[in-house]
Design an enzyme around this catalytic site. Structure first.
Site, PDB file in Angstrom:
ATOM      1  N   HIS B 135     -19.903 -29.309  46.513  1.00 56.69           N
ATOM      2  CA  HIS B 135     -20.744 -28.117  46.499  1.00 56.69           C
ATOM      3  C   HIS B 135     -19.900 -26.879  46.743  1.00 56.69           C
ATOM      4  O   HIS B 135     -19.021 -26.874  47.589  1.00 56.69           O
ATOM      5  CB  HIS B 135     -21.798 -28.206  47.612  1.00 56.69           C
ATOM      6  CG  HIS B 135     -23.040 -28.920  47.201  1.00 56.69           C
ATOM      7  ND1 HIS B 135     -23.893 -28.411  46.257  1.00 56.69           N
ATOM      8  CD2 HIS B 135     -23.570 -30.090  47.600  1.00 56.69           C
ATOM      9  CE1 HIS B 135     -24.911 -29.251  46.104  1.00 56.69           C
ATOM     10  NE2 HIS B 135     -24.728 -30.293  46.896  1.00 56.69           N
ATOM     11  N   CYS B 204     -19.224 -25.726  40.923  1.00 58.58           N
ATOM     12  CA  CYS B 204     -19.979 -24.883  40.011  1.00 58.58           C
ATOM     13  C   CYS B 204     -19.433 -23.470  39.961  1.00 58.58           C
ATOM     14  O   CYS B 204     -18.707 -23.025  40.855  1.00 58.58           O
ATOM     15  CB  CYS B 204     -21.453 -24.851  40.406  1.00 58.58           C
ATOM     16  SG  CYS B 204     -21.755 -24.116  42.011  1.00 58.58           S
ATOM     17  N   ARG B 213     -18.557 -24.557  35.124  1.00 61.86           N
ATOM     18  CA  ARG B 213     -17.912 -25.349  36.166  1.00 61.86           C
ATOM     19  C   ARG B 213     -16.475 -24.861  36.331  1.00 61.86           C
ATOM     20  O   ARG B 213     -15.854 -24.417  35.362  1.00 61.86           O
ATOM     21  CB  ARG B 213     -17.862 -26.843  35.797  1.00 61.86           C
ATOM     22  CG  ARG B 213     -19.211 -27.479  35.598  1.00 61.86           C
ATOM     23  CD  ARG B 213     -19.974 -27.668  36.887  1.00 61.86           C
ATOM     24  NE  ARG B 213     -21.251 -28.306  36.638  1.00 61.86           N
ATOM     25  CZ  ARG B 213     -22.369 -27.644  36.363  1.00 61.86           C
ATOM     26  NH1 ARG B 213     -22.368 -26.329  36.319  1.00 61.86           N
ATOM     27  NH2 ARG B 213     -23.490 -28.290  36.137  1.00 61.86           N
TER      28      ARG B 213
END
Lengths: 93, 236
Positions: B135, B204, B213
């Protein structure tokens, strides 16, 4: 609706305020524990993988996130057979 | 009657506003608290597991042989158990104490308690592509500083037996989410041409978005047994 709630709660004003607080905390608990975790995969912040059917989908979409072993984000084509993986050529140091 | 409608409308607006504020609190704070807890739990569980296996399966240490035997971390006779931590990732660029568990799999739950290992890609140290996803925002923001990664940065992986050190070879590449070629054993855009032991990191981009990405590639530079201590550059 809040007025209705206030009128329905029993007891004196401070007691009602306390009950309101408890109800609010209960609502927060339910939201954090059950609602938001289900809502969150619909938001884009979880899309950190490549491979199309990512872990979440900001486009509001399609495949339900399936947590667990099957939730691989790799396409089948890119999944190496075990035999291929087990070819250990040693380490390039 | 009109008064009642107006009041109900106002209360509804207040409720929706409160829900949005609560959702923001959840995303900005609660996910981080939950993730930090989960990651710490995974790390200590892993450490415990290693300590146990060292106690039970620590036969006579063969120091001279162990280095020679180092490059055979017996991969993939069985895969890592899914959704469980199997190694620890350290990236000094993200901070001296930056240490996260690597979880097998990249499902929603996996990424909420560590860095996810794309199932089916190589294992650390193996020939192939050891690919990880993390993340960038929410759930501990582990890859928050991803754009700061530079060529030459070292990535350290400890699987309880060996330290694997990878060296990054480029600045982050911005690509599309569908670009699964970045996980190939020899990724076409990486600049690598020969088969080798490579590392891929994905997150991301933009930070709060999902349209693209960011990708980083590195190559294995050393493998040392854990008994030899932390590799240079990590402890120092």
């Amino acid at each position: 609706m809040y007025g209705f709630l206030w009128r329905k709660l029993p007891g004196s004003a401070p007691l009602r305020a306390l009950q309101c607080l408890l109800l609010f905390l209960a609502a927060v608990f339910v939201l954090f524990q059950f609602v938001f975790p289900r809502l969150e995969p619909l938001l884009p912040f979880g899309d950190v993988t490549v491979g199309g059917n990512g872990t979440g989908s900001g486009t509001g979409s399609t495949a339900p996130p399936s947590p667990g072993p099957s939730a691989s984000t790799l396409n089948g084509a890119h999944r190496l057979p075990v035999a291929e993986l087990s070819q250990n050529h040693g380490v390039v140091v | 009657m009109g008064r009642l409608v107006a009041r109900t409308l106002v209360e509804l607006c207040i409720t929706v506003g409160a829900l949005i504020v609560l959702l923001t609190c959840y995303l900005l704070y609660w996910t981080n608290i939950a993730a930090d807890q989960a990651m710490a739990g995974e790390l200590s569980r892993l450490q415990q597991q290693w300590n146990q296996s060292r106690v039970t399966a620590a036969p006579t240490p063969a120091p001279s042989a162990s280095i020679g035997a180092a490059p055979s971390p017996t991969p993939s006779a069985f895969a890592y158990p899914p959704d469980q931590a199997f190694a620890v990732l350290s990236i000094p660029r993200f901070g001296r104490d930056w240490k996260k568990p690597i979880i097998e799999g990249t499902g929603v739950g996996d990424l909420q308690k560590g860095i996810g290992h794309y199932a089916g890609t190589a294992e650390p140290g193996q020939v192939g592509n050891f690919a990880l996803a993390g993340h960038r925002r929410t759930w501990g923001n582990p890859f928050n500083d991803f754009p700061l990664l530079r060529p030459g940065d070292r990535i350290y992986i400890d699987d309880g037996r060996f330290w694997y050190v990878y060296r990054l070879d480029r600045t982050p590449l911005r690509t599309l989410p569908t670009d699964i070629g970045v996980l190939d054993p020899v990724p076409p855009e990486s600049g690598y041409t020969q088969p080798g032991s490579y590392l891929t990191l994905t997150t991301c981009d933009p930070a709060w978005g999902h349209s693209h990405r960011l990708i980083e590639w590195g190559r294995l530079v050393s493998v040392t047994p854990v008994s030899a201590g932390e590799p240079q550059g990590l402890s120092g």
